[in-house]
Design an enzyme around this catalytic site. Structure first.
Site, PDB file in Angstrom:
ATOM      1  N   ARG A 243       0.687  -1.043  -0.013  1.00 18.19           N
ATOM      2  CA  ARG A 243       0.110  -0.012   0.216  1.00 18.19           C
ATOM      3  C   ARG A 243       0.573   1.444   0.246  1.00 18.19           C
ATOM      4  NH1 ARG A 243      -3.489  -2.992  -1.398  1.00 18.19           N
ATOM      5  NH2 ARG A 243      -5.526  -3.119  -0.289  1.00 18.19           N
ATOM      6  N   GLU A 272      -2.933   7.519  -4.691  1.00 14.55           N
ATOM      7  CA  GLU A 272      -3.969   6.892  -5.481  1.00 14.55           C
ATOM      8  C   GLU A 272      -4.815   7.132  -5.582  1.00 14.55           C
ATOM      9  OE1 GLU A 272      -2.013   2.586  -5.411  1.00 14.55           O
ATOM     10  OE2 GLU A 272      -3.967   2.173  -5.950  1.00 14.55           O
ATOM     11  N   HIS A 290      -1.300  -0.253  -9.731  1.00 13.59           N
ATOM     12  CA  HIS A 290      -1.968  -1.820  -9.247  1.00 13.59           C
ATOM     13  C   HIS A 290      -2.159  -2.549  -9.905  1.00 13.59           C
ATOM     14  CE1 HIS A 290      -3.376  -1.426  -5.226  1.00 13.59           C
ATOM     15  NE2 HIS A 290      -3.563  -2.487  -5.430  1.00 13.59           N
TER      16      HIS A 290
END
Ligand code: 8YV
Length: 328
Positions: A243, A272, A290
């Protein structure tokens, strides 16, 4: 659970076989457009559903959960990480939260190795040159990267994915080090030839490559702070497929730009989907959107897990992948 099919609202487009099966088993509402739901749409969904099947792009916080209707009993998230769901607030309202662990371990570990190789061996830079027609002939000193074999890899977070990375990295001849809340079992430590570091600071200063595999929790937010990033050696490569919030992205960008860190391979970002514009321009950073679990097989397996969790709950049992706040 009554005999009627539960109302399941799926927030994003999932692979077709998953959606079809969900329609067979439940009273399922699909998101055919795949546009992320707005806050108003999410509020409406939690107000009407028995089960919400969200993804990382849906912020299910305490304020949203105040809009939950009395029927909402299960949030069956599609994904392993649950930092987008306020699990404690959900549990306090009697709502169970489940995730999809295990089935994206190998895919995420593969992508981690791909990022290690891409940064160390300048694969993206080389591919860009070749594809732009810029390959004018071999030279003895051009496009030199760094050898992987014999280097030290420091893994932060030695759960399923960290261990899967360690197994692969060992086969590439890397020496495995790790920092975790507690050491892995002696059997796993021996299998991986892994060295445990209680102190993250001590480990960071000694590694050639560092790879992040912890969940994002209040305790891991900016775990790699500016201070800790400065402990890395100037040739070190930092990889993150976990993350973005675990790394101070602004500090990382500055240190990469100054050459104080050798390179970075990032699949996740602090804000993000926004990526620090300065980071976008750095040749020593390989950036991916991602994609850690983005295989057809993995995404279908994740959907299967969502279905199993809903079905078990529907049959009156405890879903297998319940997220317990103390485990986070
Ligand atoms: C998922 C992920 O695709 O599972 C996770 O935690 O980060 C991703 O690989 C995403 O979370 C889907 O919701």
């Amino acid at each position: 659970m009554a005999a009627r099919k539960p109302k399941v609202i799926v927030t994003r487009k999932l692979p077709d076989p998953v959606e079809t099966r969900m329609r067979e088993l439940f009273d399922t509402e699909l998101n055919l457009t795949d546009a992320p739901m707005t806050r108003a749409q999410l509020s409406d969904a939690v107000g009407r559903a028995d089960v919400l099947a969200p993804t990382i792009t849906d912020k299910i916080d305490a304020t949203l959960l105040e809009k939950a209707g009395p029927k909402l009993k299960l949030i069956a998230s599609f994904g392993a990480g649950v930092d987008h769901v306020d699990v404690a607030a959900a549990n306090a309202r009697g709502i169970t939260v489940t995730n999809t662990p295990g089935v994206l371990t190998e895919d995420t570990a593969d992508l981690t190795m791909a990022l290690i190789m891409a940064v160390a061996r300048r694969i993206v830079e080389g591919a860009n040159v070749a594809q732009a027609g810029g390959f004018t002939g071999w030279t003895p000193t051009w496009m030199m990267g760094h050898r992987i074999t014999g280097k030290r890899l420091g893994i932060i977070g030695m759960g399923r994915i960290g261990q899967a990375v360690a197994r692969r990295a060992r086969a590439f001849g890397l020496q495995i080090h790790y920092h975790n809340r507690k050491p892995v079992s002696p059997r796993i430590a021996e299998e991986l030839g892994a060295t445990y570091w209680e102190s993250l600071d001590q480990m960071l200063a000694r590694m050639d490559i560092v790879s992040v595999h912890s969940p994002h929790t209040p305790a891991t937010y900016h775990l790699l702070s500016a201070r800790r990033l400065k402990l890395l050696q100037p040739h070190a490569i930092l990889i993150n497929t976990a993350r973005g919030e675990i790394i101070d992205e602004t500090a990382l960008t500055e240190l990469l730009a100054q050459g104080a860190i050798g390179g970075a391979g990032l699949d996740v970002f602090e804000f993000e989907p926004r990526i620090n514009p300065k980071l976008l321009k750095l040749p020593n950073a390989v950036l991916l959107p991602h994609m850690g679990s983005a295989t057809i097989e993995g995404r279908i397996d994740m959907g299967e897990k969502v279905i199993i969790n809903i079905r078990t709950w529907m049959d009156g049992h405890k879903p297998p992948d319940r997220v317990i706040p103390s485990m986070m």
